[in-house]
Scaffold this active site. Sequence first.
Site, PDB file in Angstrom:
ATOM      1  N   ASP A  18       8.569 -75.876  47.187  1.00 29.90           N
ATOM      2  CA  ASP A  18       7.341 -75.496  47.885  1.00 29.90           C
ATOM      3  C   ASP A  18       7.245 -76.219  49.223  1.00 29.90           C
ATOM      4  O   ASP A  18       7.835 -77.287  49.420  1.00 29.90           O
ATOM      5  CB  ASP A  18       6.109 -75.892  47.065  1.00 29.90           C
ATOM      6  CG  ASP A  18       5.782 -74.916  45.951  1.00 29.90           C
ATOM      7  OD1 ASP A  18       6.592 -74.019  45.668  1.00 29.90           O
ATOM      8  OD2 ASP A  18       4.707 -75.070  45.347  1.00 29.90           O
ATOM      9  N   ASP A  19       6.445 -75.625  50.100  1.00 33.71           N
ATOM     10  CA  ASP A  19       5.922 -76.247  51.326  1.00 33.71           C
ATOM     11  C   ASP A  19       6.876 -76.309  52.503  1.00 33.71           C
ATOM     12  O   ASP A  19       6.526 -76.836  53.550  1.00 33.71           O
ATOM     13  CB  ASP A  19       5.365 -77.652  51.063  1.00 33.71           C
ATOM     14  CG  ASP A  19       4.182 -77.646  50.125  1.00 33.71           C
ATOM     15  OD1 ASP A  19       3.693 -76.556  49.774  1.00 33.71           O
ATOM     16  OD2 ASP A  19       3.735 -78.737  49.732  1.00 33.71           O
ATOM     17  N   HIS A  69       4.111 -68.648  49.973  1.00 35.32           N
ATOM     18  CA  HIS A  69       3.282 -69.807  49.629  1.00 35.32           C
ATOM     19  C   HIS A  69       2.118 -69.909  50.620  1.00 35.32           C
ATOM     20  O   HIS A  69       1.602 -70.993  50.871  1.00 35.32           O
ATOM     21  CB  HIS A  69       4.144 -71.069  49.628  1.00 35.32           C
ATOM     22  CG  HIS A  69       3.556 -72.244  48.908  1.00 35.32           C
ATOM     23  ND1 HIS A  69       3.040 -72.177  47.632  1.00 35.32           N
ATOM     24  CD2 HIS A  69       3.411 -73.543  49.294  1.00 35.32           C
ATOM     25  CE1 HIS A  69       2.613 -73.370  47.263  1.00 35.32           C
ATOM     26  NE2 HIS A  69       2.816 -74.215  48.257  1.00 35.32           N
ATOM     27  N   HIS A  73      -0.704 -72.699  54.185  1.00 38.43           N
ATOM     28  CA  HIS A  73      -0.902 -73.545  53.005  1.00 38.43           C
ATOM     29  C   HIS A  73      -2.394 -73.679  52.730  1.00 38.43           C
ATOM     30  O   HIS A  73      -2.945 -74.770  52.543  1.00 38.43           O
ATOM     31  CB  HIS A  73      -0.240 -74.914  53.170  1.00 38.43           C
ATOM     32  CG  HIS A  73       0.078 -75.571  51.863  1.00 38.43           C
ATOM     33  ND1 HIS A  73      -0.755 -76.501  51.283  1.00 38.43           N
ATOM     34  CD2 HIS A  73       1.126 -75.427  51.028  1.00 38.43           C
ATOM     35  CE1 HIS A  73      -0.228 -76.906  50.139  1.00 38.43           C
ATOM     36  NE2 HIS A  73       0.918 -76.275  49.957  1.00 38.43           N
ATOM     37  N   HIS A 165       9.639 -80.245  46.126  1.00 43.20           N
ATOM     38  CA  HIS A 165       9.183 -79.994  47.496  1.00 43.20           C
ATOM     39  C   HIS A 165      10.291 -80.377  48.469  1.00 43.20           C
ATOM     40  O   HIS A 165      10.754 -81.528  48.440  1.00 43.20           O
ATOM     41  CB  HIS A 165       7.911 -80.794  47.799  1.00 43.20           C
ATOM     42  CG  HIS A 165       6.720 -80.257  47.089  1.00 43.20           C
ATOM     43  ND1 HIS A 165       6.527 -80.421  45.741  1.00 43.20           N
ATOM     44  CD2 HIS A 165       5.667 -79.535  47.544  1.00 43.20           C
ATOM     45  CE1 HIS A 165       5.390 -79.827  45.393  1.00 43.20           C
ATOM     46  NE2 HIS A 165       4.853 -79.281  46.466  1.00 43.20           N
TER      47      HIS A 165
END
Length: 192
Positions: A18-19, A69, A73, A165
Site C-alpha cells: 500500500d501507499d 488505493h 489516500h 508498505h
Amino acid sequence: MIQKLPGESSKRAIITFDDGPCPQFTPKVLEVLRQHRCKAIFFVVGKKCEENPELVKDIIREGHLLANHSYNHINTDDSNFNEYKDDVKKCDIVLSKFGANSGLFRPPFGRLNLKSIYAAKSLDLKMILMSNSGGEWNYNKNESPNEIANSIISKLKNNDIILMHDNNKNIPIALEILIDYLQENQIRYDFE
C-alpha cells in the site's frame, strides 16, 4: 469484498503493498520480488503514480498488479461520500492511463465502512482487504526488519493476504525474510 483467499487447506499467501509508489523504496522492493520471482499486488495512490510514472511502468513491466488505493489516500472520516467516491474514481482514471487497471480497491487506512463499501460498489471495484500485516505503518513503525517480518510470520495462516508498505525503509529486508520463510515452508506466494 475479500479479506482472505478462498479455500482452507491451500498453502499460499498473497503479498500486497500500500501507499506507493515511493521512489526511495519501491525499486528495492521490486528488486527483492524479482530475485524471488514473486508477483505482488501494489495498491497505489493515484497522485504518487502521476509523480512517479517510471516506477509505475516498472511495476507493470515486472508483472505485478496495480490496484486502486485512492488518488490522495483519502480518509472516510475527513470527506463526504461524493468526495470519497470522486477520489477513488480519479485513481481509477490514472491507473487506466497506464493500461493497468485491475478493478481492485483497498480503502486507505483499511477503513471498511458504508462509505468505502458503497464507493467501491458504485465504481464496480472489488474490495480487497488484508488478513495479516507487520504493522510497519502504525504500531510497528519503529521496529527492525526482523521484527516486522516476524510479526507477519507469527500470525501467518493459509490463504493470507499480507499487507506491507513500499514507503518504509525496513520493508525490502523484511520482505526478503518473509519470502525466505515462505519458500522454506513451501508456501506459494503470488496472486496467480
